[in-house]
Design an enzyme around this catalytic site. Structure first.
Site, PDB file in Angstrom:
ATOM      1  N   LYS A 160     130.441 157.356  74.212  1.00  0.00           N
ATOM      2  CA  LYS A 160     129.983 155.968  74.069  1.00  0.00           C
ATOM      3  C   LYS A 160     130.928 155.174  73.167  1.00  0.00           C
ATOM      4  O   LYS A 160     131.343 154.059  73.511  1.00  0.00           O
ATOM      5  CB  LYS A 160     128.552 155.939  73.496  1.00  0.00           C
ATOM      6  CG  LYS A 160     127.514 156.365  74.519  1.00  0.00           C
ATOM      7  CD  LYS A 160     126.149 156.622  73.914  1.00  0.00           C
ATOM      8  CE  LYS A 160     125.197 157.142  74.990  1.00  0.00           C
ATOM      9  NZ  LYS A 160     123.887 157.550  74.472  1.00  0.00           N
ATOM     10  N   GLN A 200     120.896 157.875  68.867  1.00  0.00           N
ATOM     11  CA  GLN A 200     120.991 158.891  69.920  1.00  0.00           C
ATOM     12  C   GLN A 200     119.753 159.789  69.900  1.00  0.00           C
ATOM     13  O   GLN A 200     119.392 160.337  68.859  1.00  0.00           O
ATOM     14  CB  GLN A 200     122.275 159.721  69.712  1.00  0.00           C
ATOM     15  CG  GLN A 200     122.537 160.744  70.790  1.00  0.00           C
ATOM     16  CD  GLN A 200     122.815 160.120  72.167  1.00  0.00           C
ATOM     17  OE1 GLN A 200     123.507 159.127  72.279  1.00  0.00           O
ATOM     18  NE2 GLN A 200     122.254 160.713  73.205  1.00  0.00           N
ATOM     19  N   ASP A 240     119.666 149.970  73.543  1.00  0.00           N
ATOM     20  CA  ASP A 240     119.074 150.870  74.539  1.00  0.00           C
ATOM     21  C   ASP A 240     117.847 150.257  75.224  1.00  0.00           C
ATOM     22  O   ASP A 240     117.296 150.847  76.142  1.00  0.00           O
ATOM     23  CB  ASP A 240     118.638 152.162  73.833  1.00  0.00           C
ATOM     24  CG  ASP A 240     119.391 153.370  74.376  1.00  0.00           C
ATOM     25  OD1 ASP A 240     120.088 153.220  75.392  1.00  0.00           O
ATOM     26  OD2 ASP A 240     119.270 154.449  73.771  1.00  0.00           O
TER      27      ASP A 240
END
Ligand code: NAD
Length: 289
Positions: free
Chosen positions: A52, A96, A119
């Site tokens: 990422k 994460q 997200d």
């Protein structure tokens, strides 16, 4: 069978986004920035986080990786998030998942400012999605929609089945399909006679997290199958290889289109994170005007 090549779709979108970011930086003297928090030493998470931040840099955005010990308390993690919330150079924040057991995922996700939620998992963003007013959409289901769109596979009026009801994949996936006028069934671990649902579906999104658990027997002839699962089994024929929830090799000459693993939803998920980060930078700019 048409192979829905997520890697190729991601590459095309990457190039378009790179140009947009270049223009944005030139016009506004502002660099979109993503912060990724990694708690603990989960090897798969480390690889995801590395990919990422690397992709972010390749696009000309800035990225900050914050590694925290697995033993960190909820309070200390919240404090780190608060710092990032206040940092004007950071437009997107991602924690994460999964997190160590002693930490509450939803409490931590809700600590992130909704307008920095890369997200799309903050409760406010989830609510907006279900209300039909999406602001930031979770990356994986958004990746599935983008792949279908790229291949001009319309979902309107189709019988769609989503296997899985997680906050990160299954639920937002169902919401997105519904918003595009599909008739959606959500199946999960307590569903009785799963195959009765999948066999009558025109579109099946498989996100059960069970390696290679469905094959040809599960799908109607001509169906479209999207495999969200990612596994690296430690034993058996697929030991140390990447595979999905679906036995892809059984689908040839049966379904009309399917995503492979690897090379399907995975690469597109990272791309959608990049697009979310850029969108958050645009929103931040619009708010500051
Ligand atoms: P999860 O474990 O949170 O949820 C799995 C869901 O599947 C649950 O709702 C459960 O009820 C359902 N389920 C489990 N076994 C089932 C069965 N036998 N029949 C029907 N339903 C069943 O997982 P998740 O976070 O939603 O992820 C699902 C899969 O997608 C995992 O393999 C994960 O690694 C993968 N994933 C991939 C990406 C990507 O970028 N491609 C992103 C996120 C997750």
């Amino acid at each position: 069978m048409l192979i829905l090549d997520g890697k190729q779709v991601a590459r095309a979108r990457f190039e378009r986004l790179k140009v947009k970011i270049f223009d944005f930086k030139a016009k506004y003297s502002m660099t979109p920035g993503l912060a990724v928090i990694l708690v603990g030493e989960n090897p798969a998470s480390k690889v995801y986080v590395h990919n990422k931040t690397k992709t972010c840099n390749e696009l000309g955005m800035s990225s900050t990786q914050i590694n925290l010990p697995a033993t960190i308390s909820q309070q200390d993690l919240n404090a780190r998030i608060a710092e990032l919330n206040a940092d004007r150079s950071i437009h997107g924040i991602l924690v994460q998942l999964p997190l160590p057991k002693h930490l509450s995922e939803h409490k931590i996700l809700d600590e992130i400012l909704a307008r920095k939620d890369a997200d799309g998992l903050h409760i406010e963003n989830q609510g907006l999605l279900w209300a039909g007013r999406p602001r930031i959409i979770p990356c994986t289901p958004n990746a599935v929609m983008a792949i279908l769109e790229h291949y001009q596979i319309s979902v309107a009026s189709k019988r769609a089945v989503v296997i899985g009801r997680s906050q990160i994949v299954g639920k937002p996936m169902a919401s997105l399909l519904l918003s595009r006028d599909a008739s959606v069934s959500i199946c999960h671990s307590k569903t009785k006679d799963l195959l009765a649902y999948t066999r009558s579906a025109e579109l099946v999104i498989v996100a059960a997290g069970q390696a290679r658990f469905l094959g040809r027997e599960a799908f109607a002839k001509g169906a479209v199958v999207v495999d969200v699962g990612i596994h690296r089994p430690t034993s058996g024929d697929f030991a140390n290889k990447l595979c999905g929830d679906v036995r892809f090799e059984e689908l040839e000459n049966w379904v009309s289109a399917a995503t492979p693993v690897p090379g399907g939803v995975g690469p597109m998920t990272i791309q959608m994170l990049m697009e979310n980060t850029f969108r958050l930078a645009e929103l931040s700019l619009a708010e500051s005007k």
